[in-house]
Design an enzyme around this catalytic site. Structure first.
Site, PDB file in Angstrom:
ATOM      1  N   GLU A  59      46.115  45.262  34.173  1.00 41.00           N
ATOM      2  CA  GLU A  59      47.122  45.910  35.009  1.00 41.00           C
ATOM      3  C   GLU A  59      47.076  45.376  36.438  1.00 41.00           C
ATOM      4  O   GLU A  59      47.770  45.876  37.305  1.00 41.00           O
ATOM      5  CB  GLU A  59      46.910  47.426  35.001  1.00 41.00           C
ATOM      6  CG  GLU A  59      47.050  48.055  33.620  1.00 41.00           C
ATOM      7  CD  GLU A  59      46.819  49.545  33.630  1.00 41.00           C
ATOM      8  OE1 GLU A  59      47.776  50.284  33.920  1.00 41.00           O
ATOM      9  OE2 GLU A  59      45.674  49.964  33.363  1.00 41.00           O
ATOM     10  N   ARG A  71      45.997  41.545  38.927  1.00 42.21           N
ATOM     11  CA  ARG A  71      46.346  40.132  39.094  1.00 42.21           C
ATOM     12  C   ARG A  71      45.188  39.222  38.690  1.00 42.21           C
ATOM     13  O   ARG A  71      44.066  39.375  39.186  1.00 42.21           O
ATOM     14  CB  ARG A  71      46.716  39.867  40.559  1.00 42.21           C
ATOM     15  CG  ARG A  71      47.012  38.419  40.866  1.00 42.21           C
ATOM     16  CD  ARG A  71      47.270  38.210  42.352  1.00 42.21           C
ATOM     17  NE  ARG A  71      47.494  36.800  42.619  1.00 42.21           N
ATOM     18  CZ  ARG A  71      48.670  36.182  42.505  1.00 42.21           C
ATOM     19  NH1 ARG A  71      49.724  36.874  42.120  1.00 42.21           N
ATOM     20  NH2 ARG A  71      48.793  34.898  42.753  1.00 42.21           N
ATOM     21  N   SER A 126      42.971  42.798  42.173  1.00 38.77           N
ATOM     22  CA  SER A 126      43.203  41.387  42.380  1.00 38.77           C
ATOM     23  C   SER A 126      41.922  40.595  42.186  1.00 38.77           C
ATOM     24  O   SER A 126      40.834  41.057  42.519  1.00 38.77           O
ATOM     25  CB  SER A 126      43.734  41.148  43.800  1.00 38.77           C
ATOM     26  OG  SER A 126      43.934  39.779  44.046  1.00 38.77           O
ATOM     27  N   ALA A 166      41.416  50.379  40.121  1.00 34.90           N
ATOM     28  CA  ALA A 166      42.750  50.259  40.713  1.00 34.90           C
ATOM     29  C   ALA A 166      42.658  49.878  42.186  1.00 34.90           C
ATOM     30  O   ALA A 166      41.838  50.430  42.929  1.00 34.90           O
ATOM     31  CB  ALA A 166      43.512  51.569  40.552  1.00 34.90           C
ATOM     32  N   ARG A 198      30.152  49.992  44.939  1.00 36.75           N
ATOM     33  CA  ARG A 198      30.841  51.185  45.414  1.00 36.75           C
ATOM     34  C   ARG A 198      30.769  51.237  46.934  1.00 36.75           C
ATOM     35  O   ARG A 198      29.931  50.573  47.550  1.00 36.75           O
ATOM     36  CB  ARG A 198      30.217  52.447  44.822  1.00 36.75           C
ATOM     37  CG  ARG A 198      28.838  52.758  45.373  1.00 36.75           C
ATOM     38  CD  ARG A 198      28.197  53.935  44.687  1.00 36.75           C
ATOM     39  NE  ARG A 198      26.943  54.318  45.347  1.00 36.75           N
ATOM     40  CZ  ARG A 198      26.055  55.187  44.854  1.00 36.75           C
ATOM     41  NH1 ARG A 198      26.281  55.753  43.675  1.00 36.75           N
ATOM     42  NH2 ARG A 198      24.960  55.487  45.537  1.00 36.75           N
TER      43      ARG A 198
END
EC number: 2.3.1.117
Length: 346
Positions: free
Chosen positions: A223, A225, A243, A266, A319
């Protein structure tokens, strides 16, 4: 004289501009490492002089080529040659003796087809200089059109009561206009360029994007690039809006890759290659120079390193500390598992 051993070959149909320059070539059945009989059949019917060569041919030569291919037990290719007799487009036989830098548009397109047909993987074929060889083309409802010729073609279409739809202006066409690999789902075909490698079981969602000389091992959920040069291992998930930094988008000479069973959240991103079973938290972009605080099993700081020092290492979780803002890395305790139901019916 013995038959040369070729790296790859293909015969196809393409498009010229008014200057007789190639704009694009479609190879229905490219071949990697062709056998001697196939090589000889092509050589005998195209005026091959050695090395890497794209030989223009005329439809009247296809009967002899078809007979030679049948005699060489390449009946599927013989049938394609017969079908091409009806073509009013330029025909070409491209023979590559070696995998050197491409020197023509037909050579570039043959190598892009090798990738999308899964005959070679990203970085498995030499595409040095390919971008500079390709013309920026209008990809339209009437095929590839040279940009200088587009206004006239639009006018002629209007005079005929039609609208010439320009779907994109780019050096690379959509992969699915040339190759549709088995076992994949692509929600928006405009977001996958020819030269992408999509392994079986791959799903490309609407916002996913795959550049040329890049792709997935399969199965994968994409979902985000996948930039040029990036290859994603089996079972990995690239979340919405994420990305991967490729060599064309600022990654320099570092080969960025994603290992197996990784998760890039995401709107996250990476500028380093990931090993297997790594996770990057949503919204976190890890570049090669990012300062990473390493934590032990008790969450205590061990050291601070540049992210490039963690390249290709397995089982890492990246993280951002919500209180201090620092980027932290600790052992990844679980690997993701893709939903089999989403990929079993591709």
């Amino acid at each position: 004289m013995s038959t040369p051993q070729l790296f790859a070959c293909g015969f196809g149909v393409g498009t010229y501009n008014l200057k007789s320059e190639w704009l694009e070539v479609y190879y229905p059945r490219p071949v990697l490492n062709p056998d001697a009989d196939l090589t000889q059949a092509l050589i005998d019917n195209c005026g091959y002089e050695g090395g890497n060569q794209a030989c223009n041919i005329t439809p009247d030569r296809l009967d002899a080529l078809s007979e030679a291919l049948d005699a060489a037990n390449h009946h599927d290719l013989a049938m394609i040659a017969q079908q091409m007799k009806r073509s009013h487009r330029p025909l070409v036989i491209t023979l590559l003796a070696t995998d050197t830098d491409p020197a023509s548009v037909p050579e570039v397109y043959l190598k892009l087809h090798l990738l999308s047909h899964r005959l070679v993987k990203p970085h498995g074929v030499n595409l040095t200089g390919a971008f500079g060889l390709l013309k920026n083309v209008a990809w339209t409802s009437d095929g590839a059109i040279d940009l200088e010729e587009l206004p006239q073609r639009q006018l002629l279409a209007r005079m005929d009561g039609k609208i010439l739809t320009v779907e994109s202006v780019d050096k690379f066409p959509r992969m699915c206009d040339y190759v549709v690999p088995a076992g994949v789902r692509i929600a928006d075909t405009a977001r996958v360029r020819l030269g992408a490698y999509l392994g079986e079981g791959t799903t490309i969602m609407h916002e996913g994007f795959v550049n040329f000389n890049a792709g997935t091992e399969g199965p994968n959920m994409i979902e985000g690039r996948i930039s040029a040069g990036v290859f994603v291992g089996a079972g990995s998930d690239l979340g919405g809006g994420c990305s991967t930094m490729g060599t064309l988008s600022g990654g320099g000479n570092i080969v960025i890759s994603v290992g197996e069973k990784c998760l890039i959240g995401a709107n996250a991103g990476i500028g380093i290659p990931l090993g297997d079973r790594c996770t990057v938290e949503s919204g976190l972009y890890v570049t090669s120079g990012s300062k990473i605080t390493l934590l032990d099993d008790q969450g205590k700081e061990v050291s601070v390193v540049a992210a490039r020092a963690l390249a290709n290492q397995d089982d890492l979780l990246f993280r951002r500390n919500s209180q201090t803002g620092r980027i932290e890395c600790l052992a990844n305790r679980s690997a993701i598992e893709l939903n089999e139901a989403l990929h079993s019916n591709n």
